[in-house]
Motif scaffolding. Structure first.
Motif, mmCIF file in Angstrom:
data_model
loop_
_atom_site.group_PDB
_atom_site.id
_atom_site.type_symbol
_atom_site.label_atom_id
_atom_site.label_comp_id
_atom_site.label_asym_id
_atom_site.label_seq_id
_atom_site.Cartn_x
_atom_site.Cartn_y
_atom_site.Cartn_z
ATOM 1 N N GLY A 148 61.064 68.698 -34.912
ATOM 2 C CA GLY A 148 60.969 69.028 -33.491
ATOM 3 C C GLY A 148 61.961 70.131 -33.199
ATOM 4 N N SER A 149 61.535 71.386 -33.361
ATOM 5 C CA SER A 149 62.486 72.505 -33.371
ATOM 6 C C SER A 149 62.416 73.387 -32.136
ATOM 7 N N GLY A 150 61.712 72.940 -31.103
ATOM 8 C CA GLY A 150 61.641 73.731 -29.877
ATOM 9 C C GLY A 150 63.005 73.869 -29.213
ATOM 10 N N LEU A 151 63.104 74.798 -28.294
ATOM 11 C CA LEU A 151 64.385 75.083 -27.660
ATOM 12 C C LEU A 151 64.692 74.156 -26.494
ATOM 13 N N GLU A 152 63.711 73.379 -26.047
ATOM 14 C CA GLU A 152 63.924 72.437 -24.947
ATOM 15 C C GLU A 152 63.242 71.112 -25.260
ATOM 16 N N LYS A 153 63.877 70.004 -24.849
ATOM 17 C CA LYS A 153 63.317 68.653 -24.964
ATOM 18 C C LYS A 153 62.774 68.374 -26.360
ATOM 19 N N SER A 154 63.585 68.678 -27.347
ATOM 20 C CA SER A 154 63.208 68.464 -28.746
ATOM 21 C C SER A 154 64.396 67.863 -29.486
ATOM 22 N N ALA A 155 64.149 67.383 -30.695
ATOM 23 C CA ALA A 155 65.254 66.888 -31.517
ATOM 24 C C ALA A 155 66.311 67.973 -31.681
ATOM 25 N N PHE A 156 65.872 69.206 -31.945
ATOM 26 C CA PHE A 156 66.829 70.299 -32.120
ATOM 27 C C PHE A 156 67.637 70.547 -30.851
ATOM 28 N N ALA A 157 66.964 70.601 -29.708
ATOM 29 C CA ALA A 157 67.658 70.902 -28.455
ATOM 30 C C ALA A 157 68.742 69.871 -28.164
ATOM 31 N N TYR A 158 68.443 68.600 -28.397
ATOM 32 C CA TYR A 158 69.431 67.559 -28.090
ATOM 33 C C TYR A 158 70.542 67.506 -29.136
ATOM 34 N N LEU A 159 70.213 67.689 -30.403
ATOM 35 C CA LEU A 159 71.257 67.711 -31.433
ATOM 36 C C LEU A 159 72.213 68.879 -31.216
ATOM 37 N N ARG A 160 71.671 70.019 -30.831
ATOM 38 C CA ARG A 160 72.514 71.172 -30.515
ATOM 39 C C ARG A 160 73.425 70.857 -29.327
ATOM 40 N N ALA A 161 72.885 70.198 -28.319
ATOM 41 C CA ALA A 161 73.678 69.874 -27.130
ATOM 42 C C ALA A 161 74.784 68.873 -27.443
ATOM 43 N N PHE A 162 74.509 67.895 -28.303
ATOM 44 C CA PHE A 162 75.495 66.852 -28.580
ATOM 45 C C PHE A 162 76.552 67.305 -29.588
ATOM 46 N N PHE A 163 76.141 68.056 -30.607
ATOM 47 C CA PHE A 163 77.093 68.474 -31.637
ATOM 48 C C PHE A 163 77.827 69.768 -31.280
ATOM 49 N N LYS A 164 77.215 70.586 -30.424
ATOM 50 C CA LYS A 164 77.837 71.841 -29.970
ATOM 51 C C LYS A 164 78.326 72.709 -31.136
ATOM 52 N N PRO A 165 77.426 73.141 -32.018
ATOM 53 C CA PRO A 165 77.841 73.954 -33.167
ATOM 54 C C PRO A 165 78.316 75.331 -32.751
ATOM 55 N N ASP A 166 79.179 75.909 -33.576
ATOM 56 C CA ASP A 166 79.649 77.275 -33.323
ATOM 57 C C ASP A 166 78.573 78.302 -33.661
ATOM 58 N N GLU A 167 77.821 78.039 -34.716
ATOM 59 C CA GLU A 167 76.793 78.980 -35.157
ATOM 60 C C GLU A 167 75.539 78.208 -35.552
ATOM 61 N N ASN A 193 75.901 68.264 -41.886
ATOM 62 C CA ASN A 193 74.870 69.289 -41.812
ATOM 63 C C ASN A 193 73.742 68.803 -40.908
ATOM 64 N N VAL A 194 73.184 69.691 -40.126
ATOM 65 C CA VAL A 194 72.018 69.372 -39.300
ATOM 66 C C VAL A 194 70.924 70.366 -39.651
ATOM 67 N N VAL A 195 69.761 69.852 -40.033
ATOM 68 C CA VAL A 195 68.638 70.690 -40.441
ATOM 69 C C VAL A 195 67.406 70.223 -39.667
ATOM 70 N N VAL A 196 66.695 71.161 -39.051
ATOM 71 C CA VAL A 196 65.551 70.805 -38.210
ATOM 72 C C VAL A 196 64.348 71.682 -38.554
ATOM 73 N N VAL A 197 63.201 71.040 -38.752
ATOM 74 C CA VAL A 197 61.937 71.749 -38.971
ATOM 75 C C VAL A 197 61.028 71.490 -37.767
ATOM 76 N N PRO A 198 59.944 72.251 -37.622
ATOM 77 C CA PRO A 198 59.016 72.006 -36.516
ATOM 78 C C PRO A 198 58.409 70.606 -36.567
ATOM 79 N N HIS A 199 57.807 70.217 -35.451
ATOM 80 C CA HIS A 199 57.254 68.866 -35.353
ATOM 81 C C HIS A 199 56.165 68.667 -36.402
ATOM 82 N N LEU A 200 56.236 67.530 -37.087
ATOM 83 C CA LEU A 200 55.373 67.308 -38.245
ATOM 84 C C LEU A 200 53.931 66.983 -37.890
ATOM 85 N N THR A 201 53.617 66.814 -36.618
ATOM 86 C CA THR A 201 52.205 66.702 -36.255
ATOM 87 C C THR A 201 51.497 68.046 -36.344
#
Length: 220
Positions: A148-167, A193-201
């Motif tokens: 789920g790699s979208g920029l909003e309301k996705s696994a990636f969006a929330y992991l980015r918000a919670f972990f707050k990576p520098d890059e 490490n956090v790795v995200v691919v697009p939604h598997l559906t």
């Protein structure tokens, strides 16, 4: 933290938020046996379907030994044979993992028929994050792997918000309109490490050798 103490901590956390505990959803897609140290923690975005069980009730499923991707019937199909179930199992197997051994959940644990029909994705993501922190403390993964790699309301969006990576490293996913993402983050005193691919559906990374190698390298 042992699996038993992890489950007890999850129960305690849910008891402190009764409205979340009573909301339809599922805390863990894998069994209690996966709540021990493992290299990865696997996350989708949120549960779908229409089963009425609540987050609080789903704790009993953890102790039942079943895996949502392998042992449950989705969409009226035989257990493990719905499209997303097969996609998840092929992806994890292609990375060298036995799917039944992988601790698995969703970044938003509350259920909806789709992201657009969820009544409060952002709020539930924040309320579920402490449950993930408990699981992370028990599993102590080297990496979080999500789809789920979208920029909003996705696994990636929330992991980015919670972990707050520098890059963040983002690459084309070899499918128009999709990207894969990776970043390093801190969890307590531990680097993760956090790795995200697009939604598997809609995406089959196991059919893309270069993407699979990219994922493997960033999970290492």
């Amino acid at each position: 933290m042992t699996a038993a103490t992890c489950i007890a901590a999850l129960r305690e956390r849910l008891s402190a938020d009764a409205s979340l505990a009573d909301t339809p959803g599922k805390v863990l897609y894998s069994s209690a046996a996966t709540l021990n140290p493992f290299p990865i923690y696997f996350l989708g975005t949120n549960p779908g379907g229409a089963l009425p069980s609540t987050l609080g009730q789903s704790i009993d499923d953890i102790e039942g030994g079943l895996n949502e991707y392998l042992d449950y019937s989705w969409e009226g199909r035989p257990p493990g044979q719905a499209k997303l179930q097969k996609q998840v199992n092929r992806f994890l197997s292609g990375l060298g993992f036995e799917p039944r051994d992988v601790p698995a959940s969703n970044i938003v644990m509350t259920r909806s028929t789709g992201i657009t029909t969820h009544q409060d994705m952002d709020g539930d993501a924040r309320r579920c994050w402490p449950l993930h922190q408990i699981i992370l403390e028990s599993v102590r993964p080297r990496s979080v792997l999500a789809f789920g790699s979208g920029l909003e309301k996705s696994a990636f969006a929330y992991l980015r918000a919670f972990f707050k990576p520098d890059e963040i490293e983002s690459i084309p996913a070899e499918q128009p309109g999709f990207n894969c993402h990776a970043f390093k983050a801190s969890f307590g005193a531990k680097s993760i490490n956090v790795v995200v691919v697009p939604h598997l559906t809609r995406y089959s990374p196991y059919k893309k050798p270069a993407i699979m190698e990219w994922v493997k390298a960033r999970l290492a």
